[in-house]
Write a protein that holds these residues in place. Sequence first.
Motif, PDB file in Angstrom:
ATOM      1  N   ASN A   6      46.443  21.708  57.595  1.00 23.67           N
ATOM      2  CA  ASN A   6      46.372  20.483  56.802  1.00 23.67           C
ATOM      3  C   ASN A   6      45.301  19.520  57.321  1.00 23.67           C
ATOM      4  OD1 ASN A   6      48.381  21.201  54.950  1.00 23.67           O
ATOM      5  ND2 ASN A   6      50.012  20.460  56.281  1.00 23.67           N
ATOM      6  N   CYS A   7      45.136  19.454  58.640  1.00 28.02           N
ATOM      7  CA  CYS A   7      44.100  18.579  59.206  1.00 28.02           C
ATOM      8  C   CYS A   7      42.701  19.101  58.877  1.00 28.02           C
ATOM      9  CB  CYS A   7      44.280  18.464  60.715  1.00 28.02           C
ATOM     10  SG  CYS A   7      45.685  17.442  61.221  1.00 28.02           S
ATOM     11  N   MET A   8      42.515  20.415  58.900  1.00 29.21           N
ATOM     12  CA  MET A   8      41.215  20.994  58.546  1.00 29.21           C
ATOM     13  C   MET A   8      40.890  20.735  57.078  1.00 29.21           C
ATOM     14  SD  MET A   8      41.268  24.608  60.656  1.00 29.21           S
ATOM     15  CE  MET A   8      39.746  25.186  59.893  1.00 29.21           C
ATOM     16  N   GLU A   9      41.912  20.856  56.214  1.00 27.52           N
ATOM     17  CA  GLU A   9      41.686  20.584  54.791  1.00 27.52           C
ATOM     18  C   GLU A   9      41.375  19.108  54.570  1.00 27.52           C
ATOM     19  OE1 GLU A   9      43.962  20.987  50.478  1.00 27.52           O
ATOM     20  OE2 GLU A   9      44.772  21.979  52.253  1.00 27.52           O
ATOM     21  N   TRP A  10      42.058  18.244  55.314  1.00 31.10           N
ATOM     22  CA  TRP A  10      41.803  16.807  55.229  1.00 31.10           C
ATOM     23  C   TRP A  10      40.358  16.497  55.624  1.00 31.10           C
ATOM     24  CZ3 TRP A  10      45.535  12.709  57.770  1.00 31.10           C
ATOM     25  CH2 TRP A  10      45.222  11.446  57.281  1.00 31.10           C
ATOM     26  N   ALA A  11      39.896  17.099  56.753  1.00 34.75           N
ATOM     27  CA  ALA A  11      38.528  16.867  57.221  1.00 34.75           C
ATOM     28  C   ALA A  11      37.501  17.444  56.245  1.00 34.75           C
ATOM     29  CB  ALA A  11      38.352  17.487  58.594  1.00 34.75           C
ATOM     30  N   LYS A  12      37.840  18.559  55.608  1.00 37.51           N
ATOM     31  CA  LYS A  12      36.908  19.222  54.691  1.00 37.51           C
ATOM     32  C   LYS A  12      36.788  18.488  53.358  1.00 37.51           C
ATOM     33  CE  LYS A  12      36.160  23.652  52.348  1.00 37.51           C
ATOM     34  NZ  LYS A  12      36.707  25.023  52.144  1.00 37.51           N
TER      35      LYS A  12
END
Length: 305
Positions: free
Chosen positions: A31-37
């Motif tokens: 979820n954090c990677m998707e948020w950053a992306k």
Amino acid sequence: MSFGMRVPLMVVATGELIFGILGNGFIGLVNCMEWAKNGKVSSADLILTGLAISRIIQLWVILLDLFIMGLFPHLYATSNLAKVVTLLWTLANHLTTWFATCLSIFYFLKIANFSHFFFIWLKWRVNGGVLGLFLGSFLLLPINLLIQDAVSEWWVNTYRASERNVTLHLDVNTIFYFKILFLSLTYVIPFLLSLISLLLLFLSLVRHTKNLQLNLTGRDSSTEAHRRAMKMVTSFLLLFIIYNISILLASWVSLKIQKYQFVMLFMVISTIFPSGHSFILILGNSKLRQIASRLLRHFKFFERN
């Protein structure tokens, strides 16, 4: 308790906790990677991320408590250490319980379908309502901390007395009732909210199914969404009950019988909730399930090569 009895329990508990940390770490990382992306994150993913992070903290606190109790129980004679662990445990439990409850309510408000004006009003304000509920839960936290601190102080006094072979005239039943009061203030309200969400989801599913039968229509996406949400909330409630019963039994054994091998056994059982629930969440979330499936296929490919 002999060292030979401690080791198997600690190995099993450590394995459960490592799996739980990996599962919750996977949820938070995805979820954090998707948020950053993408620069944004859905409300459901935000709740899941908060739950995963708080669960990781909870699991580390349980692991610390387990190792102290299994290897260095005399350290709990120092009330400062006992208070620090109690503070961290209470805070982590509060966060994980209310994040999971907010997730259940969020699923209910997003998926269920009722024509009542109050439900429609809540449905339109689901993000603000869930946030308000989560922030409002912190009103109970000071009371929980005070009760748990008192129970911890009594436990330390009991342990010191047993180490010195001194008879300490404490009403064990009173301490146990305070523990029940603490768990009631911490868990009864979120448990009832999740249970009500489950029952209303079921009622919404029944009404939706009847409408489909009247229109001679088969299953649709709403039916599947209802079923997935009900499975998620049901699994949370069942694991939640096991967790609370384990905590109560561990408290009763430590105060009444003082057989710490059984205390550790109940602690091992209680870790099923924070560890196992993360994998249920992964399986119930299509995005997380697909990413986990791709990772497993990659691992199998590397093993073959």
